[in-house]
Design an enzyme around this catalytic site. Structure first.
Site, PDB file in Angstrom:
ATOM      1  N   HIS A  17      35.724  34.627  33.207  1.00 41.84           N
ATOM      2  CA  HIS A  17      36.443  35.514  34.232  1.00 41.84           C
ATOM      3  C   HIS A  17      37.645  35.767  34.361  1.00 41.84           C
ATOM      4  O   HIS A  17      38.708  35.491  34.487  1.00 41.84           O
ATOM      5  CB  HIS A  17      36.239  34.526  35.645  1.00 41.84           C
ATOM      6  N   HIS A  19      40.491  39.251  34.095  1.00 40.21           N
ATOM      7  CA  HIS A  19      40.505  40.878  34.531  1.00 40.21           C
ATOM      8  C   HIS A  19      41.633  40.981  34.073  1.00 40.21           C
ATOM      9  O   HIS A  19      42.425  40.891  33.272  1.00 40.21           O
ATOM     10  CB  HIS A  19      41.284  40.881  36.302  1.00 40.21           C
ATOM     11  N   HIS A 197      32.370  38.469  43.130  1.00 43.35           N
ATOM     12  CA  HIS A 197      33.367  38.382  43.568  1.00 43.35           C
ATOM     13  C   HIS A 197      32.495  37.285  44.920  1.00 43.35           C
ATOM     14  O   HIS A 197      32.667  38.202  45.577  1.00 43.35           O
ATOM     15  CB  HIS A 197      35.278  38.391  43.565  1.00 43.35           C
ATOM     16  N   GLU A 200      35.307  33.540  47.275  1.00 46.84           N
ATOM     17  CA  GLU A 200      37.121  32.798  46.750  1.00 46.84           C
ATOM     18  C   GLU A 200      38.231  32.763  48.161  1.00 46.84           C
ATOM     19  O   GLU A 200      38.898  31.916  48.894  1.00 46.84           O
ATOM     20  CB  GLU A 200      37.920  34.267  46.440  1.00 46.84           C
ATOM     21  N   ASP A 278      41.503  33.936  35.053  1.00 46.51           N
ATOM     22  CA  ASP A 278      41.378  35.735  36.608  1.00 46.51           C
ATOM     23  C   ASP A 278      42.624  36.774  35.727  1.00 46.51           C
ATOM     24  O   ASP A 278      42.225  37.772  35.872  1.00 46.51           O
ATOM     25  CB  ASP A 278      41.937  34.849  37.421  1.00 46.51           C
ATOM     26  N   ASP A 279      43.855  36.128  36.593  1.00 49.07           N
ATOM     27  CA  ASP A 279      45.183  37.230  35.924  1.00 49.07           C
ATOM     28  C   ASP A 279      46.109  36.566  35.855  1.00 49.07           C
ATOM     29  O   ASP A 279      47.218  36.309  35.887  1.00 49.07           O
ATOM     30  CB  ASP A 279      45.288  38.055  37.543  1.00 49.07           C
TER      31      ASP A 279
HETATM   32  N1  ADE Z   1      41.144  41.190  41.240  1.00 46.89           N
HETATM   33  C1  ADE Z   1      41.437  40.918  40.871  1.00 46.89           C
HETATM   34  N2  ADE Z   1      41.835  39.782  41.055  1.00 46.89           N
HETATM   35  C2  ADE Z   1      41.209  39.617  41.168  1.00 46.89           C
HETATM   36  C3  ADE Z   1      40.951  37.956  42.360  1.00 46.89           C
HETATM   37  N3  ADE Z   1      41.721  37.142  41.858  1.00 46.89           N
HETATM   38  N4  ADE Z   1      39.665  38.396  43.641  1.00 46.89           N
HETATM   39  C4  ADE Z   1      39.357  39.570  43.512  1.00 46.89           C
HETATM   40  N5  ADE Z   1      40.109  40.437  42.882  1.00 46.89           N
HETATM   41  C5  ADE Z   1      40.533  40.059  42.130  1.00 46.89           C
HETATM   42 ZN    ZN Z   2      38.479  37.477  39.418  1.00 50.38          ZN
END
Ligand code: ADE
Ligand code: ZN
Length: 339
Positions: A17, A19, A197, A200, A278-279
């Protein structure tokens, strides 16, 4: 005996996971701004990092989509992707399944081929020079319409040999899985691996819907599943994986603090949870920092870490044979540790 942090750093693991647009570090943002002559909202990298204070998912997405405007050329997508893969290899990630959001680029007039050629070139290079395996998952932006999702799907089909999966990301509130039923039916007909997703910011119902309506193989985040005991039983029984992102969940205030995160509860309940970043350019850490921060706050021990690393390969979309090769690497690693 080495420390738990060293043990975490060295153990072979998969990231499922991530991006690619969320790996855009402020330093590369600045460099791209200069190279492409695009003016930035941040004067320097430090100012950008200071601004990364989010109140929820949407407040993050607003900044995240704005930053993607710096990515213009094939070279930019290559630079972004190779930087992540180098970092991943340095943290003993052996396999990465990487999301990209093509709609956030094509909507700015960037060609689909520009994006995917840059990413693929980095994949090919990393596969041979870093020995890391990769898969690409195309995410559909759920705040846009299903019709717009279908249009990007059409654009992706000529590049199918480079795309393994279809995912669903962006604003969960007000955009339930049901909205993309037909698109995911099409993804299945085309033979793609599918993920979404869910849970969350959304409730356990969102996870249930992603499973029953979209028939995805894996849930991204899914931490709200614990609200529904029958759902948890099903996740455990069917070993449906959740790609959990601890630092993201704290930064986006899904949990007030890491100590309150339910990762350990889910793991010990038998849910097939994995740890991911994630990011990472926005949330203060890559995969090892996610493992380390979670381990510290939740008092995870070595057997928990081994289970999480094993889960990461088992939950991947690799073949059974390929999964076993990586599980053997974990076995060798753990047997070499001095206890
Ligand atoms: N796009 C990038 N990060 C995300 C996240 N945590 N939840 C949903 N979309 C995303
Ligand atoms: Zn994500």
């Amino acid at each position: 005996m080495n420390s738990l942090d060293d043990f975490i750093a060295g153990i072979p693991k998969a990231e499922l996971h991530i991006h690619i647009e969320g790996t855009l570090e402020p330093e590369l943002m600045i460099a791209l701004g200069i190279r492409n002559g695009v003016s930035l909202s941040f004067p320097d990298a430090e100012a950008a990092r200071k601004a990364y204070n989010f109140s929820d998912l949407q407040s993050f997405l607003d900044i995240y989509y704005r930053a993607t405007a710096l990515l213009l050329t094939e070279e930019d997508f290559y630079d972004l992707t190779i930087a992540y893969l180098k970092k991943a290899a340095s943290q003993n990630i052996r396999h990465a399944e990487i999301f990209f959001d093509p709609q956030s680029h094509t909507s700015r007039g960037i060609g689909f081929e520009t994006v995917i050629r840059g990413i693929e070139r980095a994949f090919v290079e990393a596969n041979s020079s870093l020995g890391i395996s990769t898969k690409l998952i195309m995410c559909i932006l759920r705040h846009l319409s299903e019709q717009e999702g279908m249009e990007i799907f059409d654009k992706a089909l000529p590049w199918k040999q480079w795309i393994s999966g279809i995912g669903l990301d962006s604003s969960e509130r007000g955009n339930p899985p049901e909205k993309f039923r037909k698109l995911f039916e099409r993804a299945h007909r085309e033979g793609f691996f599918t993920v979404a997703h869910a849970g969350e910011e959304g409730s356990a119902t969102s996870v249930r819907e992603a499973l029953d309506t979209l028939h995805v193989s894996r849930i991204d985040h899914g931490v709200h599943c614990m609200e529904d005991e029958r759902l948890v039983e099903e996740l455990v029984e069917k070993q449906i994986p959740l790609t959990v992102c601890p630092l993201s969940n704290v930064k986006l205030r899904v949990f007030k603090s890491m100590k309150e995160h339910n990762l350990k509860t889910m793991l010990h309940r038998g849910v097939a949870v994995t740890i991911n970043s994630d990011d990472p350019a926005y949330f203060g850490g890559y995969i090892n920092e996610n493992y380390i921060e979670a381990a510290k706050a939740l008092q995870l021990d070595r057997s928990d870490i081994i289970k999480l690393a094993q889960n990461s390969f088992i939950a991947s979309s690799l073949s059974t044979v390929h999964k076993q090769l990586y599980l053997n690497e974990i076995e060798r690693y753990t047997s070499q540790q001095i206890t």
